[in-house]
Write a protein that holds these residues in place. Structure first.
Motif, PDB file in Angstrom:
ATOM      1  N   PHE A   1       0.840  -1.193   0.000  1.00 57.33           N
ATOM      2  CA  PHE A   1       0.000   0.000   0.000  1.00 57.33           C
ATOM      3  C   PHE A   1       0.875   1.244   0.000  1.00 57.33           C
ATOM      4  CE2 PHE A   1      -3.500  -2.701   0.682  1.00 57.33           C
ATOM      5  CZ  PHE A   1      -4.624  -1.957   0.361  1.00 57.33           C
ATOM      6  N   GLU A   2       0.559   2.175  -0.860  1.00 59.34           N
ATOM      7  CA  GLU A   2       1.332   3.408  -0.972  1.00 59.34           C
ATOM      8  C   GLU A   2       0.746   4.510  -0.108  1.00 59.34           C
ATOM      9  OE1 GLU A   2       4.152   3.917  -3.003  1.00 59.34           O
ATOM     10  OE2 GLU A   2       4.079   1.729  -3.071  1.00 59.34           O
ATOM     11  N   LEU A   3      -0.490   4.356   0.283  1.00 59.38           N
ATOM     12  CA  LEU A   3      -1.167   5.372   1.084  1.00 59.38           C
ATOM     13  C   LEU A   3      -1.767   4.698   2.305  1.00 59.38           C
ATOM     14  CD1 LEU A   3      -3.140   7.059  -1.828  1.00 59.38           C
ATOM     15  CD2 LEU A   3      -1.164   8.031  -0.674  1.00 59.38           C
ATOM     16  N   THR A   4      -2.009   5.494   3.325  1.00 59.62           N
ATOM     17  CA  THR A   4      -2.723   4.971   4.488  1.00 59.62           C
ATOM     18  C   THR A   4      -4.219   5.056   4.200  1.00 59.62           C
ATOM     19  OG1 THR A   4      -0.970   5.833   5.864  1.00 59.62           O
ATOM     20  CG2 THR A   4      -3.024   5.205   6.955  1.00 59.62           C
ATOM     21  N   VAL A   5      -4.905   3.917   4.328  1.00 60.71           N
ATOM     22  CA  VAL A   5      -6.334   3.888   4.061  1.00 60.71           C
ATOM     23  C   VAL A   5      -7.046   3.583   5.365  1.00 60.71           C
ATOM     24  CG1 VAL A   5      -8.145   2.948   2.604  1.00 60.71           C
ATOM     25  CG2 VAL A   5      -5.796   2.946   1.807  1.00 60.71           C
TER      26      VAL A   5
ATOM     27  N   GLY B   1      -9.743   2.280   7.880  1.00 62.01           N
ATOM     28  CA  GLY B   1     -10.789   1.265   7.921  1.00 62.01           C
ATOM     29  C   GLY B   1     -10.525   0.041   7.063  1.00 62.01           C
ATOM     30  N   LEU B   2      -9.385  -0.006   6.371  1.00 61.89           N
ATOM     31  CA  LEU B   2      -9.102  -1.189   5.539  1.00 61.89           C
ATOM     32  C   LEU B   2      -8.246  -2.219   6.266  1.00 61.89           C
ATOM     33  CD1 LEU B   2      -8.386  -0.512   1.760  1.00 61.89           C
ATOM     34  CD2 LEU B   2     -10.126  -1.919   2.825  1.00 61.89           C
ATOM     35  N   GLY B   3      -8.022  -1.988   7.552  1.00 61.75           N
ATOM     36  CA  GLY B   3      -7.120  -2.854   8.299  1.00 61.75           C
ATOM     37  C   GLY B   3      -7.535  -4.304   8.327  1.00 61.75           C
ATOM     38  N   PHE B   4      -8.817  -4.556   8.097  1.00 63.80           N
ATOM     39  CA  PHE B   4      -9.282  -5.955   8.161  1.00 63.80           C
ATOM     40  C   PHE B   4      -8.623  -6.820   7.111  1.00 63.80           C
ATOM     41  CE2 PHE B   4     -12.193  -3.834   5.304  1.00 63.80           C
ATOM     42  CZ  PHE B   4     -12.320  -4.737   4.274  1.00 63.80           C
ATOM     43  N   LEU B   5      -8.061  -6.195   6.079  1.00 62.61           N
ATOM     44  CA  LEU B   5      -7.403  -6.976   5.029  1.00 62.61           C
ATOM     45  C   LEU B   5      -6.188  -7.704   5.576  1.00 62.61           C
ATOM     46  CD1 LEU B   5      -7.522  -4.812   1.805  1.00 62.61           C
ATOM     47  CD2 LEU B   5      -8.758  -6.898   2.293  1.00 62.61           C
ATOM     48  N   GLU B   6      -5.537  -7.112   6.604  1.00 58.38           N
ATOM     49  CA  GLU B   6      -4.409  -7.848   7.173  1.00 58.38           C
ATOM     50  C   GLU B   6      -4.738  -8.355   8.566  1.00 58.38           C
ATOM     51  OE1 GLU B   6      -0.973  -5.352   7.219  1.00 58.38           O
ATOM     52  OE2 GLU B   6      -1.994  -3.714   8.219  1.00 58.38           O
ATOM     53  N   GLY B   7      -6.005  -8.522   8.868  1.00 57.76           N
ATOM     54  CA  GLY B   7      -6.415  -9.149  10.115  1.00 57.76           C
ATOM     55  C   GLY B   7      -6.562  -8.188  11.268  1.00 57.76           C
ATOM     56  N   ASN B   8      -6.372  -6.912  11.002  1.00 52.75           N
ATOM     57  CA  ASN B   8      -6.508  -5.901  12.045  1.00 52.75           C
ATOM     58  C   ASN B   8      -7.917  -5.310  11.927  1.00 52.75           C
ATOM     59  OD1 ASN B   8      -6.324  -3.803  13.762  1.00 52.75           O
ATOM     60  ND2 ASN B   8      -4.645  -2.755  12.718  1.00 52.75           N
ATOM     61  N   MET B   9      -8.853  -5.849  12.718  1.00 53.66           N
ATOM     62  CA  MET B   9     -10.272  -5.657  12.435  1.00 53.66           C
ATOM     63  C   MET B   9     -10.720  -4.195  12.429  1.00 53.66           C
ATOM     64  SD  MET B   9     -12.010  -7.842  11.312  1.00 53.66           S
ATOM     65  CE  MET B   9     -11.737  -9.507  10.846  1.00 53.66           C
ATOM     66  N   SER B  10     -10.217  -3.387  13.377  1.00 50.62           N
ATOM     67  CA  SER B  10     -10.774  -2.039  13.488  1.00 50.62           C
ATOM     68  C   SER B  10      -9.809  -0.967  12.977  1.00 50.62           C
ATOM     69  CB  SER B  10     -11.137  -1.751  14.949  1.00 50.62           C
ATOM     70  OG  SER B  10     -10.002  -2.036  15.751  1.00 50.62           O
ATOM     71  N   GLY B  11      -8.562  -1.339  12.732  1.00 51.08           N
ATOM     72  CA  GLY B  11      -7.565  -0.307  12.471  1.00 51.08           C
ATOM     73  C   GLY B  11      -7.505   0.147  11.021  1.00 51.08           C
TER      74      GLY B  11
ATOM     75  N   MET C   1      -5.265   0.718   7.318  1.00 44.18           N
ATOM     76  CA  MET C   1      -4.182   0.117   6.536  1.00 44.18           C
ATOM     77  C   MET C   1      -3.062   1.132   6.445  1.00 44.18           C
ATOM     78  SD  MET C   1      -3.089  -2.403   4.777  1.00 44.18           S
ATOM     79  CE  MET C   1      -4.463  -3.424   4.320  1.00 44.18           C
ATOM     80  N   LYS C   2      -1.897   0.788   7.034  1.00 42.47           N
ATOM     81  CA  LYS C   2      -0.798   1.749   7.082  1.00 42.47           C
ATOM     82  C   LYS C   2      -0.098   1.817   5.732  1.00 42.47           C
ATOM     83  CE  LYS C   2      -0.862   2.823  11.538  1.00 42.47           C
ATOM     84  NZ  LYS C   2      -1.685   1.762  12.041  1.00 42.47           N
ATOM     85  N   GLN C   3       0.491   2.949   5.466  1.00 43.05           N
ATOM     86  CA  GLN C   3       1.284   3.098   4.248  1.00 43.05           C
ATOM     87  C   GLN C   3       2.479   2.164   4.307  1.00 43.05           C
ATOM     88  OE1 GLN C   3       2.627   7.069   3.677  1.00 43.05           O
ATOM     89  NE2 GLN C   3       3.624   6.624   1.724  1.00 43.05           N
ATOM     90  N   GLY C   4       2.772   1.499   3.228  1.00 44.20           N
ATOM     91  CA  GLY C   4       3.938   0.626   3.176  1.00 44.20           C
ATOM     92  C   GLY C   4       3.707  -0.782   3.656  1.00 44.20           C
ATOM     93  N   SER C   5       2.486  -1.107   4.093  1.00 45.56           N
ATOM     94  CA  SER C   5       2.266  -2.475   4.558  1.00 45.56           C
ATOM     95  C   SER C   5       2.027  -3.400   3.365  1.00 45.56           C
ATOM     96  CB  SER C   5       1.092  -2.533   5.523  1.00 45.56           C
ATOM     97  OG  SER C   5       0.009  -1.839   4.999  1.00 45.56           O
ATOM     98  N   LYS C   6       2.529  -4.604   3.486  1.00 46.50           N
ATOM     99  CA  LYS C   6       2.410  -5.579   2.397  1.00 46.50           C
ATOM    100  C   LYS C   6       1.256  -6.524   2.684  1.00 46.50           C
ATOM    101  CE  LYS C   6       7.224  -5.840   0.915  1.00 46.50           C
ATOM    102  NZ  LYS C   6       7.068  -5.437  -0.477  1.00 46.50           N
TER     103      LYS C   6
END
Lengths: 241, 177
Positions: free
Chosen positions: B21-25, B27-37, B39-44
């Motif tokens: 991910f190039e940007l922080t999104v 509410g998308l944290g559930f994609l990597e199992g982080n239900m409420s958080g 999606m950080k920039q740079g996470s794979k």
């Protein structure tokens, strides 16, 4: 999608087409000439040899009204010579029967399904298009008309295996530039190899499709970026004229 | 590419590819199992091909994610395929290995991968044909190879096997008459 059969012909269909081939029979009973849609069949007068379509010859043979004279290439001697040629020549298949000289008066040329390639007068040293089907059917219906039917059967089986393995090995040579020379491959062999060879070519085409697309894009770009294209040349020539 | 109803194309679409991910999104944290958080920039994250492709390519401005070549097409695999295509278990790498490869090659231009895939498809096809015509091969020493076929190759095997079987059936039917 609805048709359950793969593209191409099934073995029974190929065998059906093969039954149109003419073979030589030695009749045991008289039979008057028959007027059929496919043309007139000659009358049978024992013991004169007569060319008949394979389907009728097989019918008469089963009714014990005629004997079938196997074509000369279906003899153990010819078959073993052809088999030796096939094993020695790693590439290519044994050549097809030679075509008769062109008729001088008209330009219509006869090609394999309409040539008597399986009668008693056929060339002894070449396999015609329907060699496998015809050989198998004759061996099944008229084994007693062969001199040495077991040997013929063995040689046919050997030929079939040698040629099929050549066809299969050929896919390794397939490429954008080249392929294998498939001259002389018979009808049943085409039917058997079609699904596999077609599948391989389809798969290869998919793999290189992206590369082809990129090449085409690049060429298009080069043309648009001021490289002299054919269209420009045409314009120049027009002006000079 | 494929037809709308092509099951194999749909299954290829659902294979996972690694994305960054190039940007922080938010509410998308559930994609990597982080239900409420967020999606950080740079996470794979491993995303299905259709989603990754869409996020990486369709936005004209800065893209949301960058695609990385999947592990099935890693240099290690390419080297193994170059060394001996017959020993590689493609099915373990990706059930639709060649389809995935072509889709990835549409995105990345990799002459070498195209070449390797081309060569290995050809030499594996020759082995497949031998196995299809040899009824014992598929069960005996060839069993390991057969297990490693990808979906395209399985269809190829079935085609070769069915046509050989059709000819054999015709020959035995002839004897029954």
């Amino acid at each position: 999608m609805a048709l359950p059969l793969p593209p191409g012909l099934t073995p029974p269909e190929i065998a059906f087409l093969c039954e149109m081939e003419l073979v030589t029979v030695i009749p045991r009973q008289r039979l008057e000439g028959l007027e059929l849609l496919g043309g007139r069949l000659p009358p049978l007068n024992p013991p004169h040899r007569t060319p008949l379509p394979l389907w009728l010859a097989l019918l008469l043979k089963r009714q014990r009204r005629a004997n079938i004279l196997p074509p000369p290439w279906l003899s153990p001697h010819s078959l073993s010579a052809i088999l030796e040629y096939e094993t020695k020549n790693e590439e290519g298949f044994s050549p097809t029967p030679r075509l008769p000289p062109l008729p001088s008066n008209n330009s219509i040329m006869f090609s394999p399904p309409f040539l008597p390639s399986s009668t008693a007068e056929a060339a002894p040293d070449a396999l015609p298009y329907h060699w496998l089907e015809l050989g198998e059917m004759l061996l099944e219906a008229a084994a007693d008309d062969f001199e040495d039917s077991d040997n013929v059967r063995k040689l046919l089986q050997g030929l079939r295996e040698v040629r099929m393995s050549k066809l299969r090995k050929g896919v390794e040579l397939l490429d954008a530039e080249g392929g294998i020379k498939m001259n002389g491959v018979g009808g049943m062999e085409v039917g058997e190899a079609r699904a596999f060879v077609g599948g391989v070519i389809d798969g290869l085409r998919k793999i290189v499709a992206s590369r082809e697309q990129q090449r085409r894009d690049r060429e298009k770009e080069e043309r648009e970026n001021g490289y002299p294209s054919t269209a420009d040349y045409d314009e120049d020539e027009m002006e000079m004229q | 590419m494929g037809s709308y109803y092509d099951v194999d194309a749909i299954l290829t679409d659902s294979q996972k590819v690694p994305c960054t991910f190039e940007l922080t999104v938010s509410g998308l944290g559930f994609l990597e199992g982080n239900m409420s958080g967020d999606m950080k920039q740079g996470s794979k994250v491993e995303l299905p091909l259709w989603l990754g492709e869409m996020l990486a390519l369709s936005l004209n401005t800065s893209s949301l994610v960058t695609l990385d070549p999947p592990s099935a097409l890693a240099p290690r695999v390419m080297n193994a395929l170059k060394a001996d295509p017959r020993m590689v278990d493609l099915r373990a790498l990706a059930p639709h290995f060649y389809n995935l490869g072509t889709r990835i090659l549409e995105i990345f231009e990799e002459e070498e991968i195209t070449e390797v895939l081309n060569e290995s498809f050809k030499s594996r096809a020759a082995v497949i044909a031998d196995q299809a015509h040899n009824p014992r091969g598929a069960l005996g020493e060839g069993a390991d190879f057969m297990r490693g076929l990808d979906e395209n190759e399985r269809q190829l095997f079935r085609a070769a096997h069915d046509s050989a079987k059709a000819v054999r059936t015709w020959m035995t039917d002839l004897k029954k008459k």
